[in-house]
Scaffold this motif. Structure first.
Motif, PDB file in Angstrom:
ATOM      1  N   PHE A  58       6.077 -32.867 -21.184  1.00 61.65           N
ATOM      2  CA  PHE A  58       6.025 -33.847 -22.271  1.00 61.65           C
ATOM      3  C   PHE A  58       7.180 -33.664 -23.251  1.00 61.65           C
ATOM      4  O   PHE A  58       7.590 -34.619 -23.897  1.00 61.65           O
ATOM      5  N   TYR A  61      10.051 -36.085 -23.633  1.00 66.05           N
ATOM      6  CA  TYR A  61       9.786 -37.290 -22.838  1.00 66.05           C
ATOM      7  C   TYR A  61       9.755 -38.502 -23.772  1.00 66.05           C
ATOM      8  O   TYR A  61       8.911 -38.569 -24.665  1.00 66.05           O
ATOM      9  N   TYR A  64       9.239 -37.556 -27.274  1.00 69.05           N
ATOM     10  CA  TYR A  64       8.024 -36.877 -27.761  1.00 69.05           C
ATOM     11  C   TYR A  64       8.378 -35.431 -28.125  1.00 69.05           C
ATOM     12  O   TYR A  64       8.993 -34.727 -27.331  1.00 69.05           O
ATOM     13  N   CYS A  69      -0.132 -32.684 -26.250  1.00 66.24           N
ATOM     14  CA  CYS A  69      -0.632 -33.736 -27.137  1.00 66.24           C
ATOM     15  C   CYS A  69      -1.963 -33.245 -27.686  1.00 66.24           C
ATOM     16  O   CYS A  69      -2.856 -32.890 -26.900  1.00 66.24           O
ATOM     17  N   HIS A  78      -1.916 -38.713 -27.458  1.00 63.57           N
ATOM     18  CA  HIS A  78      -0.539 -38.598 -27.961  1.00 63.57           C
ATOM     19  C   HIS A  78      -0.425 -38.146 -29.411  1.00 63.57           C
ATOM     20  O   HIS A  78       0.572 -38.455 -30.076  1.00 63.57           O
ATOM     21  N   ASP A  96      -3.837 -32.711 -24.068  1.00 61.26           N
ATOM     22  CA  ASP A  96      -3.235 -33.312 -22.875  1.00 61.26           C
ATOM     23  C   ASP A  96      -1.963 -32.517 -22.599  1.00 61.26           C
ATOM     24  O   ASP A  96      -1.143 -32.334 -23.508  1.00 61.26           O
ATOM     25  N   ASP A 107      -0.521 -33.041 -14.431  1.00 60.39           N
ATOM     26  CA  ASP A 107      -0.888 -33.646 -15.718  1.00 60.39           C
ATOM     27  C   ASP A 107      -2.406 -33.575 -15.834  1.00 60.39           C
ATOM     28  O   ASP A 107      -3.110 -33.969 -14.888  1.00 60.39           O
ATOM     29  N   HIS A 170      -1.960 -42.942 -13.561  1.00 58.86           N
ATOM     30  CA  HIS A 170      -0.681 -43.206 -12.895  1.00 58.86           C
ATOM     31  C   HIS A 170      -0.488 -42.324 -11.673  1.00 58.86           C
ATOM     32  O   HIS A 170      -1.072 -41.232 -11.594  1.00 58.86           O
ATOM     33  N   MET A 176       6.592 -37.736 -13.820  1.00 65.87           N
ATOM     34  CA  MET A 176       5.250 -37.730 -14.430  1.00 65.87           C
ATOM     35  C   MET A 176       4.549 -39.061 -14.180  1.00 65.87           C
ATOM     36  O   MET A 176       3.361 -39.099 -13.912  1.00 65.87           O
ATOM     37  N   HIS A 177       5.315 -40.146 -14.313  1.00 67.64           N
ATOM     38  CA  HIS A 177       4.715 -41.468 -14.114  1.00 67.64           C
ATOM     39  C   HIS A 177       5.337 -42.141 -12.894  1.00 67.64           C
ATOM     40  O   HIS A 177       6.511 -42.471 -12.889  1.00 67.64           O
ATOM     41  N   GLU A 203      -7.195 -40.703 -15.630  1.00 64.78           N
ATOM     42  CA  GLU A 203      -7.448 -40.224 -16.985  1.00 64.78           C
ATOM     43  C   GLU A 203      -8.242 -41.181 -17.860  1.00 64.78           C
ATOM     44  O   GLU A 203      -7.677 -41.873 -18.707  1.00 64.78           O
ATOM     45  N   TRP A 220       3.554 -42.823 -31.919  1.00 63.34           N
ATOM     46  CA  TRP A 220       2.942 -42.101 -30.806  1.00 63.34           C
ATOM     47  C   TRP A 220       1.422 -42.115 -30.867  1.00 63.34           C
ATOM     48  O   TRP A 220       0.778 -42.564 -29.917  1.00 63.34           O
ATOM     49  N   GLU A 234      -8.651 -35.812 -17.833  1.00 60.27           N
ATOM     50  CA  GLU A 234      -7.643 -36.178 -16.834  1.00 60.27           C
ATOM     51  C   GLU A 234      -7.427 -35.040 -15.848  1.00 60.27           C
ATOM     52  O   GLU A 234      -7.390 -33.871 -16.235  1.00 60.27           O
TER      53      GLU A 234
END
Ligand code: MF3
Ligand code: CO
Length: 262
Positions: A58, A61, A64, A69, A78, A96, A107, A170, A176-177, A203, A220, A234
């Motif tokens: 994160f 990212y 961030y 998070c 977030h 997170d 994740d 995701h 990550m995504h 999640e 965020w 998640e």
């Protein structure tokens, strides 16, 4: 973008990443207590991630600033770690965390109660976790992703909870995504066919009140529009050849608890 199918070698690296992330969640969960700042939680989490030779995915990212998070009470996801934000007895705190291990990502998120929490908060946390496992019953090769989404949402909504719609799960791998997006409510279309070798981060984010959320001015932190409590659960999972998915990020405590049988 097509949904990637991971090779045996990639699956093994994602499995390792998941085991590490589960350890970080378990250790950090035990360190959480009233009086800590969310920045302390983040620092501790980052140290743990790095102690396993991993990179906090994160951090940096889309700008961030944290490695973890940390989202408290009506904060859905977030939450940005801050020195001035102090965790109190009775709060519910969602952590997170993402790690990169040898180029592969994992994740996962958990919501923890701090000391004595209200009965309604306890139920929200338990049922959010259970909504994930309701989804798992459908996360099988040959079925459609929409069934997973519908199972999560239908279970959560049966308690009158709001299922957050503006954020979703995701695909995951070297990024990550990845595709696909995974809503936590029944979609209009049945969605892609699930195949063995797909790795997904699922999640559910569930509110006691409305599903509607707002973004704070920090761009965020996502909060519930009505100020009600929100929980997050998640895991990173693998669709297998036969039967139930493999969950990479269960903690040893969860495995011992027997919440999920392979
Ligand atoms: N679990 C979240 C996600 O899947 C974490 C992203 S936080 C960010 O989107 F800071 F990295 F954006
Ligand atoms: Co995620």
């Amino acid at each position: 973008m097509a949904i990637t199918i991971k090779s045996e070698r990639e699956i093994e690296l994602m499995r390792e990443a998941g085991v590490i992330l589960a350890k970080v969640h378990q250790e950090l969960g035990h360190e959480l207590k009233a009086g800590m700042s969310t920045l302390q939680v983040d620092r501790l989490g980052e140290e743990m991630i790095r102690s396993y030779g991993c990179i906090p995915s994160f951090k940096g990212y889309n700008g961030y600033p944290g490695s973890v998070c940390v989202s408290i009470n009506d904060e859905v996801v977030h939450g940005i770690p801050k020195k001035s934000r102090i965790i109190k007895e009775g709060d519910i705190v969602s952590l997170d965390i993402g790690v990169i291990h040898k180029g592969y990502q994992s994740d996962a998120a958990r919501t923890h109660g701090i000391g004595e929490i209200s009965e309604e908060a306890k139920l929200l946390i338990e049922r959010t976790r259970q909504s994930f496992f309701e989804g798992m019953k459908c996360a099988q090769a040959g079925r459609h992703l929409g069934e997973v989404s519908a199972a999560i949402g239908t279970y959560a909504e049966s308690f009158g909870y709001g299922v957050v719609r503006d954020l979703c799960g995701h695909g995951i791998g070297t990024n990550m995504h990845e595709d696909p997006q995974i809503p936590n409510y029944k979609p209009l279309r049945r969605g892609p066919l699930l195949k063995a070798g797909m790795t997904l981060a699922i999640e559910p984010m569930i509110d006691i009140g409305t599903w509607e959320v707002e973004w704070l001015d920090d761009d965020w932190t996502v909060v519930t529009a009505d100020g009600s409590l929100s929980a997050h659960y998640e895991n990173t999972i693998l669709i297998t050849e036969n039967g139930m998915p493999e969950i990479f990020t269960l903690t040893e405590e969860e495995i011992a608890e027997g919440i999920y049988k392979f």
